[in-house]
Design an enzyme around this catalytic site. Structure first.
Site, PDB file in Angstrom:
ATOM      1  N   GLU A 115       0.926  -1.327  -0.025  1.00 30.69           N
ATOM      2  CA  GLU A 115      -0.043   0.164   0.034  1.00 30.69           C
ATOM      3  C   GLU A 115       1.000   1.166  -0.085  1.00 30.69           C
ATOM      4  O   GLU A 115       2.096   1.041   0.211  1.00 30.69           O
ATOM      5  CB  GLU A 115      -0.922  -0.073   1.147  1.00 30.69           C
ATOM      6  N   ASP A 119       1.180  10.047   4.122  1.00 27.16           N
ATOM      7  CA  ASP A 119       2.034  10.772   5.197  1.00 27.16           C
ATOM      8  C   ASP A 119       0.850  11.919   5.878  1.00 27.16           C
ATOM      9  O   ASP A 119       1.050  12.891   5.697  1.00 27.16           O
ATOM     10  CB  ASP A 119       3.064  11.682   4.448  1.00 27.16           C
ATOM     11  N   TYR A 228      -6.868   1.730   6.573  1.00 21.93           N
ATOM     12  CA  TYR A 228      -6.064   0.616   6.246  1.00 21.93           C
ATOM     13  C   TYR A 228      -5.928  -0.665   7.139  1.00 21.93           C
ATOM     14  O   TYR A 228      -5.198  -1.505   6.928  1.00 21.93           O
ATOM     15  CB  TYR A 228      -4.576   1.091   5.831  1.00 21.93           C
ATOM     16  N   LYS A 315      10.490   3.157   2.455  1.00 21.53           N
ATOM     17  CA  LYS A 315      10.206   4.790   2.198  1.00 21.53           C
ATOM     18  C   LYS A 315      11.090   5.341   1.009  1.00 21.53           C
ATOM     19  O   LYS A 315      12.154   4.612   0.652  1.00 21.53           O
ATOM     20  CB  LYS A 315      10.917   5.398   3.482  1.00 21.53           C
ATOM     21  N   CYS A 409       8.281  49.263  -7.677  1.00 21.51           N
ATOM     22  CA  CYS A 409       7.578  48.041  -8.249  1.00 21.51           C
ATOM     23  C   CYS A 409       7.939  47.849  -9.900  1.00 21.51           C
ATOM     24  O   CYS A 409       8.167  48.532 -10.680  1.00 21.51           O
ATOM     25  CB  CYS A 409       5.991  48.663  -8.445  1.00 21.51           C
TER      26      CYS A 409
HETATM   27  S1  IVH Z   1      -0.101  -0.151   8.959  1.00 19.34           S
HETATM   28  C1  IVH Z   1       1.130  -1.929  12.742  1.00 19.34           C
HETATM   29  N1  IVH Z   1      -0.562   1.198   6.730  1.00 19.34           N
HETATM   30  O1  IVH Z   1       2.643   5.021   9.117  1.00 19.34           O
HETATM   31  C2  IVH Z   1       0.802  -1.470  11.508  1.00 19.34           C
HETATM   32  N2  IVH Z   1       0.351   2.394   8.476  1.00 19.34           N
HETATM   33  O2  IVH Z   1       5.015   4.066  11.042  1.00 19.34           O
HETATM   34  C3  IVH Z   1       0.843   0.184  11.432  1.00 19.34           C
HETATM   35  N3  IVH Z   1       0.612   4.666   7.637  1.00 19.34           N
HETATM   36  O3  IVH Z   1       1.329   4.819  12.578  1.00 19.34           O
HETATM   37  C4  IVH Z   1      -0.033   0.777  10.582  1.00 19.34           C
HETATM   38  N4  IVH Z   1       0.240   4.487   5.592  1.00 19.34           N
HETATM   39  O4  IVH Z   1       0.129   6.262  10.641  1.00 19.34           O
HETATM   40  C5  IVH Z   1      -0.088   1.384   7.762  1.00 19.34           C
HETATM   41  N5  IVH Z   1      -1.028   2.256   4.266  1.00 19.34           N
HETATM   42  C6  IVH Z   1      -0.603   2.199   5.596  1.00 19.34           C
HETATM   43  C7  IVH Z   1      -0.074   3.456   6.307  1.00 19.34           C
HETATM   44  C8  IVH Z   1       0.089   3.533   7.415  1.00 19.34           C
HETATM   45  C9  IVH Z   1       0.538   5.402   6.559  1.00 19.34           C
HETATM   46  C10 IVH Z   1       1.242   5.316   9.171  1.00 19.34           C
HETATM   47  C11 IVH Z   1       0.515   5.005  10.157  1.00 19.34           C
HETATM   48  C12 IVH Z   1       1.571   4.428  11.170  1.00 19.34           C
HETATM   49  C13 IVH Z   1       2.821   4.703  10.659  1.00 19.34           C
HETATM   50  C14 IVH Z   1       3.858   3.622  10.838  1.00 19.34           C
END
Ligand code: IVH
Length: 678
Positions: A115, A119, A228, A315, A409
Site C-alpha cells: 500500500e 503521510d 487501512y 520509504k 514596483c
Molecule cells: S499500517 C502496525 N498502513 O505509518 C501497522 N500504516 O510508522 C501500522 N501509515 O502509524 C499501520 N500509511 O500512521 C499502515 N498504508 C498504511 C499506512 C500506515 C501510513 C502510517 C501510520 C502508522 C505509521 C507507521
C-alpha cells in the site's frame, strides 16, 4: 414540541441524501451534485434541527459542520495497541525482510499486500450498532486522545456504516487522516494573509487541525481519511486485501493504489512506480507499506516492541536537490504584495524539473544571506511550489554581493512600502497592471466566478489590448465582439464560448460573488459567512464594524478590510456595475426557488400559526414567489388561516376566496424547504 410527521420525514430524507452525497464525493470520488447544492441541503437540515432540536442526533450529517468545543480531550485506551512500522530506504533490507519472513513461516513463497504509506496522522474509529461512537489519536500507542467531535467533520469517515457490509455490533477501523496538498496550500495562504504562523507541511497541519478545540474550524479544513486496517476479527475476512474490501463496503474511503504481490520483486517494482509518480497524487506519501497478506500468517509472526514483524515501511529517499541560484526576480500579486522568486539552474527533483522556487519575503533572504550565484538546497515539500531551504556557504563563489530588495514596483515603477509589522513589501498603486491582471484572474478563478476559458494568458491579452481594465468590464465585453474576434488566436467560436461562459457566471451564488470581488482577507469561508449574514451586496457594503464583528469567525482585521474596501469609490463603482450587469447580488433572487403553488399569487395571513411566526411565514412565501398583504380584497388569491382567525377569515369566505389551513400550507411550503435554501 412534537415534530410534525412531514418534517420528520423530510429530515430523514435530507439526512440520507447528504450521507449518500458524502459517500459519493469523498469515498467514490464521483460527486453528483454541486458544492452549492450540497451546502444548501446542509443548511436546510440545520434549519430543521434548529427548529426541532429533537431531530438532532449525534450522527446527523449536521455534525459534519462541527460546532462543539472541547476544552481537554479525554484519554482513551486502545484495546489493541496502535503500533508503528519498522522502516527502511534500502532495497537490500527489503529483501532481508522477505528472507526472514519466508524462513520463519517455513515457506518458499508468500503473498504481500503493498500500500501507499500515507503521510498523515494515524486514527482509530469505533462503531457501535453501525454508529460512529469514537475517534481517537494514536497517542503513545496504548493511550490516545478522544477527538470524536473533530473526526465527525471528516466526510470520508461514515457517521454510520453502510448496511451492505452487514456490520457487526462493534467495529474498530484504523487509518490515516491527511490534508490534500491543495487544501494545505490554501490554508497557509490564508494564514499568511492574516499574519498567522504557517504550517510546515500537510502532515503538521493535519495534526494541528485534529487537536483544535473548535470542531467548526476543523470542518472548514477539509481533512480526509483512508482506512487501512481492521484490528478485530471479522467473519469472512482472511487477508489484508479482504479487510480493505470490507472496509470499503462499510463506507470508508480506502486508498485505491495497492497491490497484491506474489514476489518481493513485484513489491520493489510497486515501490519504484510510486517513487516516480508520487507527485501526481493530490496528497503526500513518503513510501510504501509492505504487509503480509494472510492474517493468520501475520498472527503467527506477531510483533516485537512497538512494531509488527509482518510489515515494513519502504520509504522514498529525500526530496532535496542542490543547484545554483541564477537570479532573484519579483512577482506582484493582486493585492500588491511583492514576492521574491529564485531563478534556478534547472534541476531534476522527484519526478519534475525545477527552475523556480519561492523566497517568501525580504527577511527570508536576509536571514539566509542568500546571494545570486550561491549554491542552494531546494526541497519539494507539501506544496507543489519548491522552496530554497539552505545556502551552502562553503561553496560561495568569489565576488558575490549581499542582495538588496527592490525599492520600486517591477511592473509600474511605484515606490514600494513595507507597513509596520508586515513581512511583505507592497506596491500601493491599485492601477498597477500586475494587480489589475491579478484581480481579474482571481475573479474568474475556479473558486470564485469559475469562468472557463478565462485564464492567465487570455486575461493578459484582454488587459494589454485595453479591452478590459477591471472585472466589471468583463460583462460589457459582448459589445466588443468585433475587437475580440480580431485578436490573434481568438476565432469566432472561442469568442462565442468565452462570452457565453461570462454570461453564465452571472448566476453564481452570492457567496462566490463576495469572494470574487477581492476583498483582502475574505476567502471562501469568510465569503460564505458574509453572504449568509447580509444576504446582499448592498447590505454588505453598508455594514459597519459592529455588524461585521458580531459574526462568529470575523475579527477586527477582516471587519476593517471589508469596510476599507467599500469605502473606496472605485470599488463601490465596480460592485454597482456588477449588479447592473445582472450578476447575482442577493441570496433570494434565484428564481428557481419559486413554487408554482405560490408564484405570482397574493396571500393574507390570519390567526396564529403553530409552527411559524408571521414573519417567518411571510419570508417563506416570498421566497416561493408569492406576495403577502395585510388585508383581504378581491385581489387576494388565498388566505392562510391559523388558530383563532377572525374577521379576515369571514371576509375571505364572503368573497369566495380560497382558505388554506396551516397543515396544507406546511405541506406546500415544505417543498421549498427541501429543495432550496431556507
Ligand atoms: S499500517 C502496525 N498502513 O505509518 C501497522 N500504516 O510508522 C501500522 N501509515 O502509524 C499501520 N500509511 O500512521 C499502515 N498504508 C498504511 C499506512 C500506515 C501510513 C502510517 C501510520 C502508522 C505509521 C507507521
Amino acid at each position: 414540541m412534537s415534530v410534525p410527521a412531514s418534517f420528520r420525514e423530510q429530515h430523514a430524507r435530507l439526512a440520507d441524501e447528504l450521507r449518500e452525497h458524502d459517500y459519493r464525493y469523498y469515498v467514490l470520488a464521483e460527486p453528483v451534485i454541486s458544492d452549492e447544492e450540497y451546502d444548501r441541503r446542509m443548511r436546510d437540515l440545520q434549519d430543521l434541527e434548529q427548529e426541532y432540536p429533537a431531530l438532532r442526533s449525534p450522527n446527523s450529517p449536521t455534525q459534519r459542520v462541527g460546532g462543539s468545543v472541547t476544552k481537554d480531550f479525554p484519554t482513551v485506551s486502545h484495546d489493541v495497541p496502535m503500533l508503528s512500522l519498522a522502516n527502511t530506504y534500502d532495497e537490500d533490507e527489503v529483501r532481508d525482510f522477505h528472507r526472514r519472513i519466508t524462513q520463519e513461516l517455513g515457506r518458499e513463497e508468500v503473498t504481500y499486500h503493498v500500500e501507499l504509506k500515507l503521510d498523515g496522522v494515524a486514527l482509530s474509529v469505533r462503531y457501535r450498532d453501525g454508529a460512529l461512537v469514537l475517534g481517537a489519536t494514536r497517542g503513545d500507542g496504548t493511550q490516545g486522545d478522544d477527538i470524536t467531535a473533530n473526526v465527525k467533520t471528516i466526510r470520508s469517515i461514515p457517521l454510520r456504516l453502510r448496511d451492505e457490509a452487514d456490520p457487526p455490533a462493534y467495529l474498530e477501523a484504523r487509518g490515516e487522516v491527511l490534508m490534500y496538498k491543495e487544501d494545505f496550500r490554501r490554508l497557509n495562504e490564508g494564514r499568511e494573509e492574516r499574519g498567522e504562523k504557517l504550517f510546515a507541511n500537510p502532515r503538521n497541519s493535519t495534526a494541528g487541525t485534529l487537536k483544535l478545540q473548535d470542531s467548526s474550524v476543523v470542518a472548514q479544513r477539509n481533512l480526509r481519511a483512508f482506512m487501512y486496517s481492521l484490528p478485530g476479527t471479522i467473519r469472512g475476512v482472511a487477508t489484508q486485501h479482504e479487510a480493505l474490501e470490507y472496509l470499503r463496503r462499510c463506507g470508508f474511503a480506502v486508498n485505491p493504489h495497492r497491490r497484491v504481490c506474489g514476489s518481493i520483486d513485484e513489491v520493489i517494482a510497486f515501490w519504484r512506480e510510486w517513487e516516480d509518480n508520487r507527485d501526481t497524487l493530490p496528497y503526500e506519501i513518503d513510501g510504501v507499506v509492505v504487509k503480509l497478506n494472510d492474517l493468520d500468517e501475520q498472527a503467527e509472526l506477531g510483533s516485537v516492541a512497538k512494531s509488527p514483524r509482518w510489515a515494513i515501511a519502504f520509504k522514498f529517499s529525500g526530496r532535496t536537490a542542490r543547484t545554483v541560484l541564477k537570479d532573484i526576480t519579483f512577482q506582484v500579486g493582486r493585492m500588491g504584495t511583492v514576492t521574491p522568486v529564485a531563478e534556478l539552474e534547472p534541476v531534476h527533483l522527484a519526478g519534475s524539473t525545477i527552475s523556480r522556487a519561492t523566497l517568501h519575503n525580504e527577511d527570508f533572504i536576509r536571514e539566509m544571506d542568500l546571494r545570486v550565484g550561491d549554491h542552494v538546497v531546494i526541497e519539494k515539500g507539501g506544496d507543489v511550489i519548491p522552496k530554497v531551504t539552505d545556502v551552502l556557504l562553503g561553496e560561495r563563489p568569489e565576488h558575490t554581493t549581499p542582495f538588496h530588495f527592490i525599492t520600486s514596483c517591477p511592473e509600474c515603477g511605484t515606490e514600494l512600502t513595507r507597513p509596520e509589522g508586515e513581512a511583505a513589501w507592497f506596491c500601493e498603486n491599485a492601477e498597477c497592471p500586475a494587480q489589475v491582471r491579478g484581480r481579474i484572474e482571481h475573479f474568474a478563478s475556479r473558486n470564485a466566478m469559475d469562468i472557463e476559458g478565462l485564464g492567465e494568458a487570455v486575461i493578459d491579452v484582454l488587459v494589454s489590448t485595453g479591452l478590459i481594465s477591471s472585472y466589471a468590464d468583463l460583462y460589457i465585453l459582448g459589445n466588443r465582439r468585433k475587437d475580440l474576434e480580431s485578436l490573434e488566436r481568438f476565432g469566432k467560436k472561442s469568442v462565442d464560448n468565452l462570452l457565453e461562459n461570462i454570461e453564465q457566471s452571472k448566476q453564481r451564488p452570492l457567496e462566490r460573488v463576495v469572494h470574487a470581488i477581492g476583498v483582502r482577507y475574505v476567502g471562501q469561508s469568510v465569503s460564505r459567512l458574509l453572504a449568509e449574514e447580509f444576504g446582499s451586496l448592498d447590505a454588505l457594503a453598508r455594514a459597519d464594524r459592529e455588524d461585521l464583528e458580531r459574526i462568529d469567525g470575523i475579527g477586527p482585521r477582516i471587519a476593517d478590510s471589508v469596510i476599507a474596501f467599500f469605502q473606496e469609490e472605485h470599488n463601490r463603482g465596480l460592485v454597482t456595475r456588477l449588479m447592473d450587469a445582472g450578476v447575482t447580488h442577493t441570496r433570494e433572487e434565484r428564481k428557481d426557488n419559486h413554487l408554482p403553488f405560490f408564484e405570482g399569487k397574493t396571500f393574507v395571513l390570519t390567526g396564529s400559526l403553530s409552527t411559524f411566526t408571521r414573519d417567518e411565514a411571510r419570508s417563506l412565501i416570498e421566497r416561493a414567489g408569492g406576495k403577502v398583504t395585510g388585508s383581504v380584497s378581491k385581489n387576494t388569491d388565498a388566505v392562510i388561516a391559523g388558530a383563532e382567525a377572525g374577521s379576515k377569515l369571514s371576509k375571505a369566505r364572503s368573497l369566495g376566496i380560497d382558505i388554506i389551513e396551516e397543515d396544507e400550507f406546511i405541506e406546500h411550503i415544505s417543498e421549498l424547504r427541501s429543495e432550496n435554501g431556507s
